[in-house]
Design a protein around this motif. Structure first.
Motif, PDB file in Angstrom:
ATOM      1  N   LYS A  97       0.810  -1.220   0.000  1.00 52.00           N
ATOM      2  CA  LYS A  97       0.000   0.000   0.000  1.00 52.00           C
ATOM      3  C   LYS A  97       0.848   1.276   0.000  1.00 52.00           C
ATOM      4  O   LYS A  97       0.318   2.361   0.176  1.00 52.00           O
ATOM      5  CB  LYS A  97      -0.944   0.003   1.192  1.00 52.00           C
ATOM      6  N   GLY A  98       2.159   1.149  -0.160  1.00 51.60           N
ATOM      7  CA  GLY A  98       3.041   2.320  -0.208  1.00 51.60           C
ATOM      8  C   GLY A  98       4.124   2.259   0.856  1.00 51.60           C
ATOM      9  O   GLY A  98       4.229   1.307   1.618  1.00 51.60           O
ATOM     10  N   LEU A 131       7.054 -14.089  10.028  1.00 49.71           N
ATOM     11  CA  LEU A 131       7.047 -12.944  10.932  1.00 49.71           C
ATOM     12  C   LEU A 131       6.001 -11.953  10.458  1.00 49.71           C
ATOM     13  O   LEU A 131       5.760 -11.820   9.250  1.00 49.71           O
ATOM     14  CB  LEU A 131       8.418 -12.263  10.942  1.00 49.71           C
ATOM     15  N   LEU A 132       5.365 -11.238  11.364  1.00 51.04           N
ATOM     16  CA  LEU A 132       4.386 -10.211  11.019  1.00 51.04           C
ATOM     17  C   LEU A 132       4.967  -8.847  11.378  1.00 51.04           C
ATOM     18  O   LEU A 132       5.461  -8.644  12.494  1.00 51.04           O
ATOM     19  CB  LEU A 132       3.072 -10.443  11.768  1.00 51.04           C
ATOM     20  N   TRP A 133       4.903  -7.921  10.450  1.00 53.03           N
ATOM     21  CA  TRP A 133       5.448  -6.575  10.605  1.00 53.03           C
ATOM     22  C   TRP A 133       4.289  -5.594  10.711  1.00 53.03           C
ATOM     23  O   TRP A 133       3.472  -5.499   9.800  1.00 53.03           O
ATOM     24  CB  TRP A 133       6.316  -6.224   9.402  1.00 53.03           C
ATOM     25  N   VAL A 134       4.208  -4.856  11.814  1.00 58.83           N
ATOM     26  CA  VAL A 134       3.166  -3.850  12.004  1.00 58.83           C
ATOM     27  C   VAL A 134       3.735  -2.524  11.501  1.00 58.83           C
ATOM     28  O   VAL A 134       4.723  -2.024  12.031  1.00 58.83           O
ATOM     29  CB  VAL A 134       2.744  -3.748  13.485  1.00 58.83           C
ATOM     30  N   CYS A 135       3.088  -1.982  10.452  1.00 58.17           N
ATOM     31  CA  CYS A 135       3.621  -0.814   9.748  1.00 58.17           C
ATOM     32  C   CYS A 135       2.613   0.335   9.734  1.00 58.17           C
ATOM     33  O   CYS A 135       1.409   0.106   9.622  1.00 58.17           O
ATOM     34  CB  CYS A 135       3.935  -1.176   8.297  1.00 58.17           C
ATOM     35  N   PHE A 136       3.132   1.548   9.812  1.00 58.34           N
ATOM     36  CA  PHE A 136       2.322   2.755   9.636  1.00 58.34           C
ATOM     37  C   PHE A 136       2.728   3.386   8.310  1.00 58.34           C
ATOM     38  O   PHE A 136       3.917   3.621   8.065  1.00 58.34           O
ATOM     39  CB  PHE A 136       2.534   3.737  10.793  1.00 58.34           C
ATOM     40  N   SER A 191      -1.005   7.940   4.424  1.00 59.64           N
ATOM     41  CA  SER A 191      -2.314   7.970   5.083  1.00 59.64           C
ATOM     42  C   SER A 191      -2.253   7.842   6.602  1.00 59.64           C
ATOM     43  O   SER A 191      -3.234   8.115   7.281  1.00 59.64           O
ATOM     44  CB  SER A 191      -3.189   6.843   4.534  1.00 59.64           C
ATOM     45  N   GLY A 192      -1.113   7.373   7.125  1.00 64.03           N
ATOM     46  CA  GLY A 192      -1.007   7.129   8.556  1.00 64.03           C
ATOM     47  C   GLY A 192      -1.681   5.843   8.995  1.00 64.03           C
ATOM     48  O   GLY A 192      -1.710   5.524  10.179  1.00 64.03           O
TER      49      GLY A 192
END
Length: 79
Positions: free
Chosen positions: A16-17, A33-38, A42-43
């Motif tokens: 998504k960018g 592994l799971l990566w939590v990204c901001f 859009s934030g």
């Protein structure tokens, strides 16, 4: 399961960018592994597995090219 807060956050390329990975979730040896990204634009907060994200370019670290390929969906074997 273990969770690691990344300090500093890692700049990543997501489906998504561009954004920053802030947390890493590890459910064990049988899982990605799971990566939590901001996301930058859009934030929004999204979680991606290893196959979906790439580290952004970093000339200082010698990473001058990053593949933006889209991963193939895993095939499901017929039973």
């Amino acid at each position: 399961m273990s969770t690691l807060q990344l300090d500093p956050p890692i700049p990543v390329i997501t489906p998504k960018g561009d954004g920053y990975a802030h947390l890493l979730i590890d459910y064990g040896p049988e899982y990605n592994l799971l990566w939590v990204c901001f996301l930058d634009d859009s934030g929004e907060c999204w979680t991606y597995d290893n196959t979906q994200i790439r580290a952004q370019k970093n000339v200082t670290m010698g990473r001058t090219f990053v593949s933006r390929h889209q991963p193939k969906a895993p095939s499901v074997a017929a039973e």
